[in-house]
Design a protein around this motif. Structure first.
Motif, PDB file in Angstrom:
ATOM      1  N   UNK A 100       0.829  -1.213   0.000  1.00  0.00           N
ATOM      2  CA  UNK A 100       0.000   0.000   0.000  1.00  0.00           C
ATOM      3  C   UNK A 100       0.859   1.256   0.000  1.00  0.00           C
ATOM      4  N   UNK A 101       2.135   1.080   0.322  1.00  0.00           N
ATOM      5  CA  UNK A 101       3.059   2.221   0.285  1.00  0.00           C
ATOM      6  C   UNK A 101       3.021   2.925  -1.062  1.00  0.00           C
ATOM      7  N   UNK A 125       1.803  -0.753   8.718  1.00  0.00           N
ATOM      8  CA  UNK A 125       1.048   0.318   8.045  1.00  0.00           C
ATOM      9  C   UNK A 125       1.792   1.639   8.168  1.00  0.00           C
ATOM     10  N   UNK A 126       2.322   1.918   9.351  1.00  0.00           N
ATOM     11  CA  UNK A 126       3.083   3.156   9.547  1.00  0.00           C
ATOM     12  C   UNK A 126       4.301   3.193   8.632  1.00  0.00           C
ATOM     13  N   UNK A 130       1.095   5.261   5.759  1.00  0.00           N
ATOM     14  CA  UNK A 130      -0.343   5.514   5.816  1.00  0.00           C
ATOM     15  C   UNK A 130      -0.773   5.796   7.250  1.00  0.00           C
ATOM     16  N   UNK A 131      -1.772   6.647   7.408  1.00  0.00           N
ATOM     17  CA  UNK A 131      -2.325   6.902   8.729  1.00  0.00           C
ATOM     18  C   UNK A 131      -2.955   5.624   9.272  1.00  0.00           C
ATOM     19  N   UNK A 132      -2.920   5.473  10.592  1.00  0.00           N
ATOM     20  CA  UNK A 132      -3.426   4.265  11.238  1.00  0.00           C
ATOM     21  C   UNK A 132      -4.628   4.606  12.108  1.00  0.00           C
ATOM     22  N   UNK A 154       7.519   8.369  14.236  1.00  0.00           N
ATOM     23  CA  UNK A 154       8.717   8.299  13.387  1.00  0.00           C
ATOM     24  C   UNK A 154       8.351   8.383  11.913  1.00  0.00           C
ATOM     25  N   UNK A 155       7.232   7.747  11.546  1.00  0.00           N
ATOM     26  CA  UNK A 155       6.811   7.730  10.144  1.00  0.00           C
ATOM     27  C   UNK A 155       6.080   9.009   9.730  1.00  0.00           C
TER      28      UNK A 155
END
Length: 371
Positions: A100-101, A125-126, A130-132, A154-155
């Motif tokens: 998904x990146x 996901x991070x 992408x927002x979680x 961090x992301x």
């Protein structure tokens, strides 16, 4: 010496509850500063019953839309594609969803999987940028929760927890009344959360997937509710466990836990978490000038509520519809919610859950430091 909460309650009707993480702007004005109508494009991870509830509710959302799915059961995906017009390129499984990146059509992933899977999935996901959005409890222990918060920071992505009640109208009205001093000095809170669980083979009764039992699944409503209803962070906890069916509620799966929370101001809370009783779901807040009660207090609604001034029973809207619209505003417009829903908020609840289990295990009072 009076606590900061008591001091603030006595200032005026325009009290600012800094102690619980609220900001002056969010409490006094809480403006809907939507800068645009940008839609939050969400991929749902885990396609069970609650994911279906969220997805159906999002059909009425103005700022959020289901655009993708991530499932460990590929056979479920075609039906979801048909229902929500999801293209093949937005469909993933648990092995390949890191891709998904490179998918510019997805802004956030809503993790709705068994508790023990949240940590690893959130980190992945991070890392994909992408927002979680993660269902509660955010993790099975505080160590995992901290790592999730750190990974998202961090992301440079937001970590939000699925606290739908933080946007519910009755809840917010009672919090507003408390902050305005209408209940006087808060003295006592009672939170009852539980139901009689069915299928003995479901994941909620598997300690490796659930990370516990009733406390993790339903008791977290009482834990979280205590904090936003009292408006103060607890400083100690005591707890006791009762188990009547050791075959259904095996080692590591709690059936019923009663727990007590204490606060610096002198407020005490008495709570119950159970998988062995129905007709609960009740909050009661008592102060020197009045009270508030809710029953049901955290169900899917309508929520029923009253205070010493009479019934509230605010108009009902589907909780998940409101939640997702508000989360879109948090992510895109930097809106500050009246009651926080970020990862640090979720972590505080997990710290308390850890302490409750420790209190059960040791039979001792466990000190808390959530500030």
């Amino acid at each position: 010496m009076k606590s900061r909460r008591k001091f603030l309650q006595h200032i005026s009707a325009g009290v600012i509850p800094i102690a619980f993480g609220f900001t002056p702007e969010s409490l006094l004005f809480n403006p809907d500063n939507s800068q645009n109508d940008k839609t939050l494009r969400v991929a749902l991870m885990g396609l069970g019953s609650y994911a279906n509830r969220v997805a159906d509710a999002m059909k009425d959302s103005k700022r959020a839309k289901v655009v993708g799915v991530i499932s460990g059961t590929p056979s479920k995906i075609p039906e979801w594609q048909k229902r929500f017009d999801i293209p093949d390129k937005n469909c993933y499984n648990y092995e390949n969803f890191d891709a998904i990146k490179d998918n510019k059509d997805i802004d956030a992933v809503y993790i709705i999987t068994p508790n023990a899977q949240h940590h690893n999935q959130c980190l992945r996901v991070a890392a994909a940028g992408k927002h979680v959005i993660c269902e509660k409890p955010m993790a099975i222990n505080a160590k995992e929760g901290r790592e999730m918060v750190e990974a998202c920071e961090k992301a440079g992505v937001k970590l939000l927890i699925g606290y739908r009640m933080h946007f519910e109208a009755n809840t917010l009205e009672i919090v507003k009344m408390r902050n305005a001093g209408e209940f006087g000095d808060i003295k006592f809170f009672q939170g009852l959360s539980g139901f009689k669980i069915g299928d003995p083979n479901q994941w909620r009764l598997d300690p490796k997937l659930a990370g516990g039992g009733a406390l993790m699944d339903i008791g977290i409503y009482a834990v979280n509710g205590t904090r936003y209803m009292v408006g103060e962070e607890p400083i100690w906890v005591t707890a006791q466990e009762t188990k009547t069916d050791a075959s259904k509620f095996r080692e590591g799966v709690d059936e019923t836990i009663t727990f007590q929370l204490g606060f610096e101001s002198g407020v005490v809370a008495s709570c119950l978490s159970t998988y062995n009783m129905n007709n609960l779901d009740k909050f009661f807040l008592n102060g020197s000038k009045g009270f508030a009660e809710m029953q049901p207090s955290t169900g899917y609604g309508p929520i029923r509520s009253a205070t010493h001034k009479g019934r509230l029973d605010m108009p009902h809207t589907t909780h998940q519809t409101t939640q997702m619209d508000e989360m879109a505003k948090i992510i895109f417009d930097n809106k500050v919610p009246i009651i926080p829903v970020d990862g640090k908020e979720g972590l505080k609840d997990i710290i308390i859950l850890d302490a409750i289990y420790e209190a059960v295990r040791t039979g001792s009072k466990v000190d808390l430091n959530l500030t």
